[in-house]
Design a protein around this motif. Structure first.
Motif, PDB file in Angstrom:
ATOM      1  N   ASN A  64       0.790  -1.231   0.000  1.00 49.20           N
ATOM      2  CA  ASN A  64       0.000   0.000   0.000  1.00 49.20           C
ATOM      3  C   ASN A  64       0.825   1.285   0.000  1.00 49.20           C
ATOM      4  O   ASN A  64       0.367   2.311   0.488  1.00 49.20           O
ATOM      5  N   ILE A  65       2.037   1.248  -0.547  1.00 46.03           N
ATOM      6  CA  ILE A  65       2.840   2.462  -0.639  1.00 46.03           C
ATOM      7  C   ILE A  65       2.218   3.448  -1.629  1.00 46.03           C
ATOM      8  O   ILE A  65       2.332   4.646  -1.492  1.00 46.03           O
ATOM      9  N   GLY A  66       1.527   2.923  -2.632  1.00 47.38           N
ATOM     10  CA  GLY A  66       0.852   3.785  -3.604  1.00 47.38           C
ATOM     11  C   GLY A  66      -0.508   3.233  -3.936  1.00 47.38           C
ATOM     12  O   GLY A  66      -0.862   2.122  -3.550  1.00 47.38           O
ATOM     13  N   ASP A  67      -1.301   4.031  -4.662  1.00 50.73           N
ATOM     14  CA  ASP A  67      -2.620   3.554  -5.070  1.00 50.73           C
ATOM     15  C   ASP A  67      -2.509   2.853  -6.427  1.00 50.73           C
ATOM     16  O   ASP A  67      -1.412   2.618  -6.929  1.00 50.73           O
ATOM     17  N   GLU A  68      -3.633   2.542  -7.026  1.00 51.79           N
ATOM     18  CA  GLU A  68      -3.640   1.812  -8.304  1.00 51.79           C
ATOM     19  C   GLU A  68      -2.917   2.573  -9.418  1.00 51.79           C
ATOM     20  O   GLU A  68      -2.342   1.980 -10.309  1.00 51.79           O
ATOM     21  N   GLU A  69      -2.936   3.911  -9.370  1.00 49.77           N
ATOM     22  CA  GLU A  69      -2.280   4.719 -10.399  1.00 49.77           C
ATOM     23  C   GLU A  69      -0.823   5.019 -10.063  1.00 49.77           C
ATOM     24  O   GLU A  69      -0.147   5.718 -10.806  1.00 49.77           O
ATOM     25  N   GLY A  70      -0.346   4.540  -8.925  1.00 48.60           N
ATOM     26  CA  GLY A  70       1.032   4.796  -8.538  1.00 48.60           C
ATOM     27  C   GLY A  70       1.240   6.107  -7.819  1.00 48.60           C
ATOM     28  O   GLY A  70       2.358   6.608  -7.746  1.00 48.60           O
ATOM     29  N   THR A  71       0.187   6.664  -7.263  1.00 51.21           N
ATOM     30  CA  THR A  71       0.293   7.917  -6.529  1.00 51.21           C
ATOM     31  C   THR A  71       0.679   7.628  -5.082  1.00 51.21           C
ATOM     32  O   THR A  71       0.002   6.859  -4.406  1.00 51.21           O
ATOM     33  N   PRO A  72       1.773   8.234  -4.595  1.00 51.25           N
ATOM     34  CA  PRO A  72       2.148   8.032  -3.195  1.00 51.25           C
ATOM     35  C   PRO A  72       1.174   8.765  -2.271  1.00 51.25           C
ATOM     36  O   PRO A  72       0.476   9.685  -2.691  1.00 51.25           O
ATOM     37  N   SER A  73       1.165   8.358  -1.026  1.00 54.89           N
ATOM     38  CA  SER A  73       0.275   9.013  -0.062  1.00 54.89           C
ATOM     39  C   SER A  73       0.721  10.456   0.157  1.00 54.89           C
ATOM     40  O   SER A  73       1.897  10.796   0.005  1.00 54.89           O
ATOM     41  N   ASP A  74      -0.230  11.301   0.531  1.00 60.79           N
ATOM     42  CA  ASP A  74       0.088  12.690   0.853  1.00 60.79           C
ATOM     43  C   ASP A  74       1.072  12.762   2.013  1.00 60.79           C
ATOM     44  O   ASP A  74       1.928  13.650   2.055  1.00 60.79           O
ATOM     45  N   ASP A  75       0.954  11.824   2.969  1.00 58.44           N
ATOM     46  CA  ASP A  75       1.871  11.801   4.111  1.00 58.44           C
ATOM     47  C   ASP A  75       3.315  11.618   3.648  1.00 58.44           C
ATOM     48  O   ASP A  75       4.218  12.283   4.142  1.00 58.44           O
ATOM     49  N   TYR A  76       3.520  10.694   2.718  1.00 64.17           N
ATOM     50  CA  TYR A  76       4.875  10.440   2.235  1.00 64.17           C
ATOM     51  C   TYR A  76       5.410  11.650   1.470  1.00 64.17           C
ATOM     52  O   TYR A  76       6.554  12.072   1.671  1.00 64.17           O
ATOM     53  N   LEU A  77       4.596  12.239   0.607  1.00 66.29           N
ATOM     54  CA  LEU A  77       5.033  13.427  -0.124  1.00 66.29           C
ATOM     55  C   LEU A  77       5.375  14.570   0.834  1.00 66.29           C
ATOM     56  O   LEU A  77       6.372  15.277   0.642  1.00 66.29           O
TER      57      LEU A  77
END
Length: 126
Positions: A64-77
């Motif tokens: 779960n590091i990213g969603d289906e589109e490969g977007t990282p979580s806002d927390d990580y960014l």
């Protein structure tokens, strides 16, 4: 009895290593660049080969590091920004994010349960 204890310990080790993304677990330095954060519980796997554009690379597994589109979580960014990295938004292509700090450029490629961190060579200009 020893056999039962061995099975119990093995089960505890396997179940305790789920490597699932959680902002609460914290962050550590990436193996390729001490100034770039990766989730503390990310499991390092064999990285991609380097090229003329890539000076160093690291690959990590984490659920779960990213969603289906490969977007990282806002927390990580947000954590990456806290460590002093600025995203080069105009260079982003799909799930490939670029960050700059001082004269270094890091590429972060997120997939659902795996991510790559590349330190770009000095020849790359974005």
């Amino acid at each position: 009895m020893k056999r039962m204890a061995g099975i119990l310990i093995l089960g505890m080790l396997l179940s305790g290593c789920s490597y699932t993304y959680s902002h609460d677990d914290g962050y550590r330095m990436a193996v390729i660049n001490e100034g770039f954060p990766v989730p503390k519980n990310a499991y390092e796997v064999r990285p991609e080969d380097c090229t003329t554009e890539i000076a160093k690379s690291a690959k990590y597994k984490m659920k779960n590091i990213g969603d289906e589109e490969g977007t990282p979580s806002d927390d990580y960014l947000h954590e990456i920004e806290k460590w002093g990295w600025e995203e080069i938004e105009e260079a982003r292509v799909g799930n490939v994010h670029y960050f700059k700090k001082n004269k270094k450029i890091i590429s972060l490629i997120i997939q659902r349960d795996i991510f790559d961190v590349f330190e770009m060579s000095d020849e790359v200009k974005l």
